[in-house]
Design a protein around this motif. Structure first.
Motif, mmCIF file in Angstrom:
data_model
loop_
_atom_site.group_PDB
_atom_site.id
_atom_site.type_symbol
_atom_site.label_atom_id
_atom_site.label_comp_id
_atom_site.label_asym_id
_atom_site.label_seq_id
_atom_site.Cartn_x
_atom_site.Cartn_y
_atom_site.Cartn_z
ATOM 1 N N UNK A 35 42.328 42.727 51.389
ATOM 2 C CA UNK A 35 42.424 44.229 51.610
ATOM 3 C C UNK A 35 42.395 45.164 50.637
ATOM 4 N N UNK A 36 43.023 44.715 49.440
ATOM 5 C CA UNK A 36 43.135 45.808 48.512
ATOM 6 C C UNK A 36 41.746 45.505 47.513
ATOM 7 N N UNK A 37 41.090 44.431 47.811
ATOM 8 C CA UNK A 37 39.897 44.152 46.787
ATOM 9 C C UNK A 37 40.388 43.678 45.382
ATOM 10 N N UNK A 38 41.237 42.730 45.542
ATOM 11 C CA UNK A 38 41.737 42.148 44.254
ATOM 12 C C UNK A 38 41.304 40.740 44.242
ATOM 13 N N UNK A 39 41.611 40.168 42.977
ATOM 14 C CA UNK A 39 41.273 38.621 42.880
ATOM 15 C C UNK A 39 42.421 37.977 43.726
ATOM 16 N N UNK A 40 42.007 36.691 44.320
ATOM 17 C CA UNK A 40 43.155 35.900 44.922
ATOM 18 C C UNK A 40 44.178 35.456 44.096
ATOM 19 N N UNK A 41 43.638 35.279 42.745
ATOM 20 C CA UNK A 41 45.008 34.863 41.867
ATOM 21 C C UNK A 41 45.899 35.922 41.439
ATOM 22 N N UNK A 42 45.456 37.123 41.491
ATOM 23 C CA UNK A 42 46.231 38.316 41.314
ATOM 24 C C UNK A 42 47.418 38.441 42.574
ATOM 25 N N UNK A 43 46.557 38.330 43.723
ATOM 26 C CA UNK A 43 47.341 38.499 44.995
ATOM 27 C C UNK A 43 48.223 37.298 44.830
ATOM 28 N N UNK A 44 48.147 35.884 44.572
ATOM 29 C CA UNK A 44 48.939 34.983 44.636
ATOM 30 C C UNK A 44 50.230 35.172 43.921
ATOM 31 N N UNK A 45 49.898 35.928 42.577
ATOM 32 C CA UNK A 45 51.136 36.349 41.753
ATOM 33 C C UNK A 45 51.936 37.272 42.223
ATOM 34 N N UNK A 46 51.297 38.039 43.047
ATOM 35 C CA UNK A 46 52.345 39.225 43.510
ATOM 36 C C UNK A 46 53.012 38.744 44.677
ATOM 37 N N UNK A 47 52.345 37.709 45.396
ATOM 38 C CA UNK A 47 52.980 37.172 46.731
ATOM 39 C C UNK A 47 54.169 36.295 46.122
ATOM 40 N N UNK A 48 54.114 35.513 45.112
ATOM 41 C CA UNK A 48 55.128 34.735 44.404
ATOM 42 C C UNK A 48 56.339 35.583 44.028
ATOM 43 N N UNK A 49 55.859 36.685 43.061
ATOM 44 C CA UNK A 49 56.673 37.625 42.904
ATOM 45 C C UNK A 49 57.733 38.126 43.787
#
Length: 71
Positions: A35-49
């Motif tokens: 949705x945001x056009x960001x890398x999956x690893x960044x999205x995973x970090x945000x999700x975990x946080x």
């Protein structure tokens, strides 16, 4: 527009972080990334946080319980 928002007391970086944090609590990391056009690893970090890394938490609680002296 950024200058006008700053004059109103709205901090853009903080508002952006807050919005991302909120989205990460509501969306799976894969959807957030697409949705945001960001890398999956960044999205995973945000999700975990945002959601908390419950696996790490459970492991830590288990370690604490195993190291406590019996009463």
């Amino acid at each position: 527009m950024g200058e006008r928002l700053r004059k109103l007391g709205i901090r853009l970086a903080e508002a952006r972080s807050t919005a991302l944090f909120q989205l990460a609590t509501e969306l799976p990391a894969a959807v957030l990334a697409r949705t945001l056009g960001i890398d999956i690893t960044v999205a995973v970090k945000w999700h975990r946080a945002a959601a908390g890394d419950w696996a790490a938490y459970a492991a830590e609680v288990g370690r604490r319980q195993n190291t406590q002296e019996p009463t």
